[in-house]
Design an enzyme around this catalytic site. Sequence first.
Site, short mmCIF file in Angstrom:
data_model
loop_
_atom_site.label_atom_id
_atom_site.label_comp_id
_atom_site.label_asym_id
_atom_site.label_seq_id
_atom_site.Cartn_x
_atom_site.Cartn_y
_atom_site.Cartn_z
CB CYS A 1 -0.92 -0.02 1.22
SG CYS A 1 -2.15 1.31 1.23
CB CYS A 2 3.82 2.23 2.04
SG CYS A 2 3.15 2.43 3.71
CB CYS B 1 -2.29 6.58 5.72
SG CYS B 1 -1.44 7.03 4.19
CB CYS C 1 -1.22 2.79 8.84
SG CYS C 1 -1.83 1.58 7.63
CB CYS D 1 5.97 5.04 4.39
SG CYS D 1 7.06 6.35 3.79
#
Length: 236
Positions: A114-115, A196, A199, A222
């Site tokens: 995702c990062c 985010c 998280c 990240c």
Amino acid sequence: MADGLDALQLRYGGLSGAELLRPLVRDEFRGRIALVSSFGTEAAVLLALAAEVDPGIPVIFLDTGKLFGETLRYRDTLIKRLGLTDVRTIEPDPAELKAADPEGLLWQSSPDACCHVRKTIPLDRALRGFDAWITGRKRFQATTRAALDAVERDDDGRFKVNPLATWSRDMIQAEFDRRDLPRHPLEADGFLSIGCMPCTDRVAPGQDPRSGRWAGLNKTECGIHLGAVPRNVSFI
């Protein structure tokens, strides 16, 4: 053109804050350096220092699509307050995002991936054309940052400048007070390092400021500070 890393470290390694920024922004990397900011809880200090040196310095802000609304509003507040004139809000590529995270839940199954799609790849693209970039990392933030130098070189060959590497938390707070800088609205609620929304958690008393990031996972970064991005990455 700037000298090599050894020469820059010898010349500027003992400097910090505006004393470090001034020669690197105005002379060594004039027109070829950008500042990367999350507009998080401590970001205002570095942004204020940079604005004094050059309010037109490119500032890269990664909008992952998962940020707190408070962070977006804080960005707008600081831009106006500090007189920054070239803040670039960078977003993930829509096609790559649709392919990698069609449901928007990739953070649950693979936070690294995702990062990668939401931050690492967009930043890599945004930094193309720059020879150096400025970060707000500090040694006190986490054990993974305890040995930060004032000037480094990343895996892509760009120079990384860390003007606040040796600053303590007390020094950061004193600078906030001295300049009467606005605080991130979530800081008072226990969020000391803000990324985010899915998280980011509150930080328990006595814990390091980044302990609220990816809490409970074996993850502390990240990815934007961990190395080069493969050029052949494809999500299609």
